[in-house]
Every structure is written in structure tokens, then in C-alpha cells.
Design an enzyme around this catalytic site. Sequence first.
Site, PDB file in Angstrom:
ATOM      1  N   SER A  30     -48.222 -48.641   3.613  1.00 20.02           N
ATOM      2  CA  SER A  30     -48.352 -47.170   4.134  1.00 20.02           C
ATOM      3  C   SER A  30     -49.349 -46.499   4.048  1.00 20.02           C
ATOM      4  CB  SER A  30     -47.197 -46.639   4.875  1.00 20.02           C
ATOM      5  OG  SER A  30     -45.893 -47.334   5.123  1.00 20.02           O
ATOM      6  N   THR A  35     -47.106 -41.632   4.476  1.00 20.76           N
ATOM      7  CA  THR A  35     -47.776 -41.750   5.751  1.00 20.76           C
ATOM      8  C   THR A  35     -47.641 -40.043   6.124  1.00 20.76           C
ATOM      9  OG1 THR A  35     -46.238 -43.159   6.875  1.00 20.76           O
ATOM     10  CG2 THR A  35     -46.602 -41.488   7.927  1.00 20.76           C
ATOM     11  N   PHE A  89     -34.499 -30.889   3.734  1.00 19.47           N
ATOM     12  CA  PHE A  89     -33.324 -31.226   3.882  1.00 19.47           C
ATOM     13  C   PHE A  89     -32.520 -32.078   2.579  1.00 19.47           C
ATOM     14  CE2 PHE A  89     -35.474 -30.289   7.817  1.00 19.47           C
ATOM     15  CZ  PHE A  89     -35.193 -29.220   7.903  1.00 19.47           C
TER      16      PHE A  89
END
Length: 519
Positions: A128, A193, A310
Site C-alpha cells: 500500500s 495509505t 477514534f
Amino acid sequence: MQLVICLVGTLLTLGLQGEARTPSRYHEDDYHPRSRPNIVMRGEDKDYWMQDAQDALTRQLGIRLREKQAKNVVFFLGDGMSLSTVTAARILKGSKTGKFERESLSWEEFDFAALSKTYNTEDIVTDSAASATAYLSGVKTNQAIIGLDATAIYENCSTQNDISTHTSSIAEWFLEAGRSAGLVTTTRVTHATPAGVYAHVADRKWEDDAHMLDDYVDPETCDDIAEQLVYGEPGRHLKVVLGGGRRSFRPKEEPDVEDGSAGYREDGRNLINAWLEEKEKMGASAAYAWNKEDLMAIDLQNTDYVMGLFDHSHMDTVLTRNVSMDPTLPEMTKFAIEMLSKDPNGYFLLVEGGRIDLMHHGNEVRQALYETLDFEEAVSMALSLTDPEETIILVTADHGHTLDINGYAERNEDIFGYAGISNVDYKRYTTLSYGNGPGFQLVPDGRYEPTEEDLNDKYFSYPSGIPKESSTHDGTDVGIWAHGPFAHLFTSVYEENYIPHALAYAACVGHGRTFCDKK
């Protein structure tokens, strides 16, 4: 005579056993199933299919080109979202709507589609990090490297500090043009990413100083990814950053606010506080959120910058999250678009469905497909909030996974169920399986046959052909779907690094050709 009777009896017994274990539809050649007679699916006769094709043709003929400057770019990246993942998720969605294989995902309704070749400068099958550098900066690079070109050396700190190796992302091009940029992800915001938006690093693992020390690299010499987000260019200028990964921003002495886990930073700094302090020095208003309630309470109109982290690490999946604590990907997408839309000049937004990939790595296909549908809802959210006359929305993937859809399951069946029975070991096999990964299981009598209970378990690792602790990516091309101004620039098979150049042309940013050059 007795021998003949014995042989006949044996043959009859074997025949009956085969018939009992193998339904008649599998008594056929080794390559193709026998057609099941007298089945017309929901009136799908020749008139149905003729009209279906004519309707599709009419729609295609009605497509018009939007040759105008794109004010905004919303870039959706389904990490690990292979074409087989898209197909399986479509069928899963269809099982809920009753359309099954005839269902469509939101981006499959876009006017234009293409394919992307994802290999990097070292390997046929990319990771990635290298992929993010290609589709965000327009430059292919080496495995595990972010924001540096192929002359960079893996885990070489001096290479990382050599400005000549640095690439710049389309987010930076937007910022240079006086527009806004942001990112949303379900992974850590320092993961490969999202880091492609803002970081320049010789090893994707260097999300914090602890990971650099693990590789015997002096963190005083090179900045880790979290530092680059807080202090670097263009990281510190991102208007909205939403995802997981509190661990890389907190010192090891500080327990996590949610689960008490220790932070990862060895330098004793709290980079969340540092981020807030930096915004104050810039004379800007900023807000930080660690849960859904905090995020939704932010006054968007009077806040210049927002960071939401979060989870200690990656955000929980759709099937495991606390819905009262964790915002969904569609909710984060809505927040980010509303935040960035305050800029009258326009914006760039990256939205990553990052846990599609992570669930595939564990062969947990049920979770991977539900993550894909969550990602699809985020695309639908963006479509509802933007104008296709001024916003180009692009959906693609960074690489595929080795997910297969096996023959020959009947129509309208559970995509997580069985496709048939092997005519070699007479055991059932699943419609979905993987080329490799932790789902590989052998039992004393050969191949493990998954039970109904297994297939209903969200954590079950579906069968794989080769044993590995974590499944690999695959090297097949991935899809590109585009909607909005200059979406027709995506109609063929492209190198992955073409993507940001085409988007920059449409949006009139960057250092290459743009639509505005013609004005």
C-alpha cells in the site's frame, strides 16, 4: 459366479454411496456444470434480456462529457478492494435488497470506468505504501516507501532527508493552489495509505519514534510519520484528519483514554497537544475529537482545523464497533466534506476504506465484504453532498487480494455459503476462498470442510490454498470508476501513477498539463 455377484454388489454400493454424497448436478464433466432444466429466473426469458441490453445502450448513448474545471476532488480508495471483492460485495448487497446478482454498487452507476496496473518499481505485487505514492503523487516507487521516488533506499534515513527524492501529492498541489485538503480513513492516520497524502519516509513502519528505534534509526535525525503530520509540509495544513491511531501520538507513559493501552512514543511528547498548539500559533481555531459524540459536537462553521483519532490503533470494523462511540466511514465522510466545503476555492479529500484490506489479510471475508459495503455507503454519501458539475469523484483500489469466487453456485444463494461438492474428495467447498492465508486447514482425512457454524462466524478465516499467517496482496489490475468533470479521462487501462495527473488536469492544479492551460 459368487465373484461376479460380489463385484456387482460392490459396484452398486459404490454407486449408491456416490449418489448419496454427490448431487446429480455434479455428475458431469470436470470443467462445466450440467444445465439445470426448466429454470427461468424471475421471468428472465429472451425478451427480458433483450430489453435489459437496450436499456443499457440507451443509457450509454445519453452520457455527456463534462469538460469543465473541477472545483473539488473526492478520491475514494478501497484498500485491497480487488474486482472479486467488488463482485462479492455487490451480491451481498443484492441479498439484502432482493436483487442479488442484478444489484449495483454506487460507483458502478458512474458513467466512466477503467483499469489500473498496480505493480511498483520493484515487485509485480505492490504494497500500500508504494501504491499510495503512485496514485497520489504520480510517481511509482519501491516497496514499503512513501513519498520518495525509486532512487530512495529502504530504511535509509539520509535518503529520506534528501529532498531530491521527495515526491509531492495531489493534496499538496491543491494546497499550493490556495485550496483545502483533508483525509479520512478507518485505519491509523499514520498508516501507509493516508500517509501517502503528506509523508516522506523510507519505511512505512516508521509511524512513530518507537518503530524507528526498533530499526536502530535515530529519530532525532529523521522525522517519523506522526511528526510529519503535525509539523511537516503539507501535513500541518490539512484541514481535516479523521481515523484511528492515537498510539503514535501519545507517550508510552500515558494510558489511552479508551482502553488504557500505553502510547508508543519514546520521546515523551504528546503530539495531539502539539497539533493543537501549532494551530494556535498559526492563529487558527482547532478541535480534537476521540469519539463520535465529540466529533458531532464540533462547530464546523467556527473551526478551521479538525483532528479525530477514534482508536488506539485501527478503528474497529463494521461488525465489531461500538456504534455509540465510533463514527462510521459515511459519517466521517459527511463531516469532512462539510468541513472542506467552506473553502470557496475547492478541496481535495482522500477517503480510505482501509479495513477491507486488513480483513482480507486474515481471510475474514465476511468482515471484508461488510467493510466494502460501508465504503459504498460513504461513496453514496459523497454523491448526495456534491454537485457532479463541479466535483469529480473517483473510486479505485491500491491493489487486489487473492479472493476467488468459485463455481458453480446457483443464483440467489448466500455468497458466504457453499458452491458445490468436490468430485475428488466429496466434501463441500465454499463459493469464496483465498489463494493463500491463515484459512488453510488440513485434517486427518485431508481438506477441512467448513461447517455452517463456521460460515456464520464473522471471525472465520475462509479456506485458502497455501498456508500463510497473513494472506498476500495479488497483482491483478483493479478498477477505476469516475464521475464528474473530466471523468472521461478514465476509459482505458492505465499505469497507476496516471490517476493524479488526470485529476490534476481536471482540477487545474499541479505542475503538468491542466484544463486551465487552454483558457
